[in-house]
Write a protein that holds these residues in place. Sequence first.
Motif, PDB file in Angstrom:
ATOM      1  N   TRP A 114       0.864  -1.181   0.000  1.00 29.54           N
ATOM      2  CA  TRP A 114       0.000   0.000   0.000  1.00 29.54           C
ATOM      3  C   TRP A 114       0.898   1.227   0.000  1.00 29.54           C
ATOM      4  O   TRP A 114       1.610   1.492   0.965  1.00 29.54           O
ATOM      5  N   GLY A 115       0.848   1.993  -1.081  1.00 26.77           N
ATOM      6  CA  GLY A 115       1.679   3.181  -1.204  1.00 26.77           C
ATOM      7  C   GLY A 115       1.425   4.193  -0.105  1.00 26.77           C
ATOM      8  O   GLY A 115       0.290   4.418   0.301  1.00 26.77           O
ATOM      9  N   GLY A 116       2.502   4.795   0.380  1.00 23.95           N
ATOM     10  CA  GLY A 116       2.388   5.848   1.370  1.00 23.95           C
ATOM     11  C   GLY A 116       2.219   5.391   2.804  1.00 23.95           C
ATOM     12  O   GLY A 116       2.005   6.214   3.694  1.00 23.95           O
ATOM     13  N   THR A 117       2.339   4.083   3.063  1.00 20.92           N
ATOM     14  CA  THR A 117       2.130   3.587   4.425  1.00 20.92           C
ATOM     15  C   THR A 117       3.439   3.485   5.196  1.00 20.92           C
ATOM     16  O   THR A 117       4.475   3.111   4.650  1.00 20.92           O
ATOM     17  N   ALA A 118       3.369   3.783   6.475  1.00 19.47           N
ATOM     18  CA  ALA A 118       4.509   3.628   7.377  1.00 19.47           C
ATOM     19  C   ALA A 118       4.563   2.192   7.889  1.00 19.47           C
ATOM     20  O   ALA A 118       3.572   1.449   7.852  1.00 19.47           O
ATOM     21  N   ALA A 119       5.708   1.800   8.406  1.00 18.54           N
ATOM     22  CA  ALA A 119       5.891   0.424   8.858  1.00 18.54           C
ATOM     23  C   ALA A 119       4.964   0.061  10.007  1.00 18.54           C
ATOM     24  O   ALA A 119       4.538  -1.098  10.139  1.00 18.54           O
ATOM     25  N   GLU A 120       4.628   1.042  10.842  1.00 14.30           N
ATOM     26  CA  GLU A 120       3.817   0.758  12.028  1.00 14.30           C
ATOM     27  C   GLU A 120       2.460   0.154  11.703  1.00 14.30           C
ATOM     28  O   GLU A 120       1.917  -0.630  12.499  1.00 14.30           O
ATOM     29  N   VAL A 121       1.882   0.497  10.561  1.00 15.74           N
ATOM     30  CA  VAL A 121       0.555  -0.035  10.237  1.00 15.74           C
ATOM     31  C   VAL A 121       0.610  -1.498   9.818  1.00 15.74           C
ATOM     32  O   VAL A 121      -0.427  -2.152   9.720  1.00 15.74           O
ATOM     33  N   TRP A 122       1.830  -2.022   9.596  1.00 16.43           N
ATOM     34  CA  TRP A 122       2.020  -3.409   9.183  1.00 16.43           C
ATOM     35  C   TRP A 122       2.453  -4.308  10.342  1.00 16.43           C
ATOM     36  O   TRP A 122       2.783  -5.480  10.131  1.00 16.43           O
ATOM     37  N   ILE A 123       2.471  -3.777  11.551  1.00 17.43           N
ATOM     38  CA  ILE A 123       2.946  -4.521  12.717  1.00 17.43           C
ATOM     39  C   ILE A 123       1.749  -4.938  13.573  1.00 17.43           C
ATOM     40  O   ILE A 123       0.847  -4.131  13.818  1.00 17.43           O
ATOM     41  N   PRO A 124       1.699  -6.184  14.055  1.00 19.90           N
ATOM     42  CA  PRO A 124       0.557  -6.621  14.875  1.00 19.90           C
ATOM     43  C   PRO A 124       0.432  -5.806  16.161  1.00 19.90           C
ATOM     44  O   PRO A 124       1.417  -5.343  16.739  1.00 19.90           O
ATOM     45  N   THR A 143      11.472   0.087  14.972  1.00 20.73           N
ATOM     46  CA  THR A 143      10.219  -0.213  14.272  1.00 20.73           C
ATOM     47  C   THR A 143      10.408  -1.325  13.255  1.00 20.73           C
ATOM     48  O   THR A 143       9.637  -2.299  13.221  1.00 20.73           O
ATOM     49  N   PHE A 144      11.424  -1.182  12.410  1.00 22.83           N
ATOM     50  CA  PHE A 144      11.637  -2.153  11.339  1.00 22.83           C
ATOM     51  C   PHE A 144      12.041  -3.508  11.896  1.00 22.83           C
ATOM     52  O   PHE A 144      11.570  -4.556  11.436  1.00 22.83           O
ATOM     53  N   SER A 145      12.919  -3.515  12.891  1.00 23.39           N
ATOM     54  CA  SER A 145      13.329  -4.782  13.508  1.00 23.39           C
ATOM     55  C   SER A 145      12.135  -5.494  14.125  1.00 23.39           C
ATOM     56  O   SER A 145      11.995  -6.723  14.017  1.00 23.39           O
ATOM     57  N   THR A 146      11.255  -4.726  14.756  1.00 22.40           N
ATOM     58  CA  THR A 146      10.057  -5.308  15.362  1.00 22.40           C
ATOM     59  C   THR A 146       9.153  -5.922  14.302  1.00 22.40           C
ATOM     60  O   THR A 146       8.584  -7.005  14.498  1.00 22.40           O
ATOM     61  N   LEU A 147       8.997  -5.241  13.182  1.00 27.65           N
ATOM     62  CA  LEU A 147       8.161  -5.768  12.102  1.00 27.65           C
ATOM     63  C   LEU A 147       8.688  -7.134  11.640  1.00 27.65           C
ATOM     64  O   LEU A 147       7.926  -8.103  11.536  1.00 27.65           O
ATOM     65  N   ILE A 148       9.977  -7.210  11.370  1.00 22.65           N
ATOM     66  CA  ILE A 148      10.564  -8.467  10.899  1.00 22.65           C
ATOM     67  C   ILE A 148      10.352  -9.580  11.913  1.00 22.65           C
ATOM     68  O   ILE A 148       9.887 -10.680  11.586  1.00 22.65           O
ATOM     69  N   GLN A 149      10.675  -9.295  13.161  1.00 20.91           N
ATOM     70  CA  GLN A 149      10.587 -10.328  14.191  1.00 20.91           C
ATOM     71  C   GLN A 149       9.145 -10.719  14.484  1.00 20.91           C
ATOM     72  O   GLN A 149       8.856 -11.898  14.751  1.00 20.91           O
ATOM     73  N   SER A 150       8.216  -9.761  14.407  1.00 18.61           N
ATOM     74  CA  SER A 150       6.810 -10.084  14.693  1.00 18.61           C
ATOM     75  C   SER A 150       6.210 -10.954  13.598  1.00 18.61           C
ATOM     76  O   SER A 150       5.428 -11.874  13.895  1.00 18.61           O
ATOM     77  N   TRP A 151       6.555 -10.697  12.348  1.00 18.16           N
ATOM     78  CA  TRP A 151       6.046 -11.550  11.271  1.00 18.16           C
ATOM     79  C   TRP A 151       6.592 -12.964  11.402  1.00 18.16           C
ATOM     80  O   TRP A 151       5.855 -13.939  11.243  1.00 18.16           O
ATOM     81  N   ARG A 152       7.862 -13.085  11.686  1.00 17.90           N
ATOM     82  CA  ARG A 152       8.440 -14.421  11.856  1.00 17.90           C
ATOM     83  C   ARG A 152       7.787 -15.149  13.022  1.00 17.90           C
ATOM     84  O   ARG A 152       7.539 -16.356  12.948  1.00 17.90           O
ATOM     85  N   SER A 153       7.506 -14.417  14.090  1.00 19.85           N
ATOM     86  CA  SER A 153       6.850 -15.026  15.239  1.00 19.85           C
ATOM     87  C   SER A 153       5.444 -15.496  14.888  1.00 19.85           C
ATOM     88  O   SER A 153       5.037 -16.605  15.277  1.00 19.85           O
ATOM     89  N   LYS A 154       4.701 -14.691  14.155  1.00 16.57           N
ATOM     90  CA  LYS A 154       3.334 -15.058  13.779  1.00 16.57           C
ATOM     91  C   LYS A 154       3.311 -16.294  12.887  1.00 16.57           C
ATOM     92  O   LYS A 154       2.419 -17.145  12.996  1.00 16.57           O
TER      93      LYS A 154
END
Length: 458
Positions: A196-206, A270-281
């Motif tokens: 989704w264009g224009g989105t920040a990483a935070e909206v993709w984190i659980p 933020t970015f590290s959390t996104l990566i680790q949260s997806w792997r955890s899920k």
Amino acid sequence: MKNISIYVALFLFSINAIANVSLPSIFSDNMVLQRNSDVVIWGWGSPGEEIKLVASWNSKDTLTTTTDRHAKWKLTLKTTNTKKPVSLDFFGYNHIHLKNVLLGEVWLASGQSNMEWSASAGMIGDKKAIKNATNKNIRFFRVPKKTATTPQLDISASWQVNSPETMQYFSAIAYFFAEKLTTELDVPVGIIGSYWGGTAAEVWIPSEAFDKDATLTASATKLPQEKWGPNEPAYNYNAMIAPLIPFKIAGVLWYQGESNTPNAGSYKNTFSTLIQSWRSKWDDNFPFYYAQIAPYNYGDDNDDGVMIRNTQREVLELPNTGMVATGDVGNLEDIHPRNKKPVGERFANIALKEKYHQFSGEIYGPLVESVHAEKNKIIISFSNSERLYLKNADKQFEVAGENKEFKAVKAKIKNNKVILRSPFKNPAYVRFAWKNAIVPNLYNSADLPASSFETTID
């Protein structure tokens, strides 16, 4: 009383008669399942309904389970390496037949506009690429743009076979990645596009990640409200990622960061959390490869863009990650550079070398390893530094003392190391290509550019 019992029995029978077995949309005709894996298949039915699954490549072994009281069921299917189209049959109170299914490599492509950018939007070589998009071993699953306040169960989409008509509206970078991967590995490739264009990483984190991290929560509160997309934490994850889990994937391709430039100082967390949260899920330490944001003029009054690039370099410390260099394929005055093919192919080269062990060339640009001072000289060592060279004489290296007032200095290369002459008696810091809009001038034998960096001097 007897009549009431009969009515109840008839009512329950009617429910069972119409409560057919169903599947989430990620399972459809034309899909790609991860080859040589234990793949989780799930769906819904009537509570207590017996579900049977027959795979055409192993029709003698029928998988069987029973729907639970929440109307859910799940099976684990072992896939093979066959390159021929296969089919799946599901039997409950009804029958579902999925055809033209392929077993291959499945990748999730996500991020913001540079990942979303398609050939139809305009890019270098668009007409030729669209015309040549005929390899039917490439399949697309495009996740529609939606938001939700809680994790969703399904997505309204279906798998599509690659063609000039379907390719031109899908991520160009993901397509070029798939094109090279299927050619080099000679296997089908499926790409799930969730961007989704224009989105920040935070909206993709659980959302639960925010409950545990005050820094992450604080960064989310600083996201501006824009007309082109959400800024609420987890909203994109809930609607566009959660329904995909636990669909088996080979890894993730990510291109994002431009919208986090106002929060550049907190992007590493933020970015590290996104990566680790997806792997955890997913409960899977899958490869997570990302593109470094390209140089762009974010303004002369800030270092936001180069700070994001430097942060992305630092996030390589996470295991099983890889970063695509883009410093030489950007557009300083266009945040959407149109040279998408090199980016997609560089993603493919990283996967081919790191995951599939089918590529022997260099996949990274020079990355700073160490910096130390010797008398009046500063010596910088890099990884991926074979045949290190400077493309021009621009003074892109800068040195500073403890006051962090940087001064540009001339660089020389000796034995694949960069040598600087210090303008200070006690140099403390060095940085390279430290501008938002700058094309790096340091390259290696693969003609890949060095990453911007700032670091202390030992």
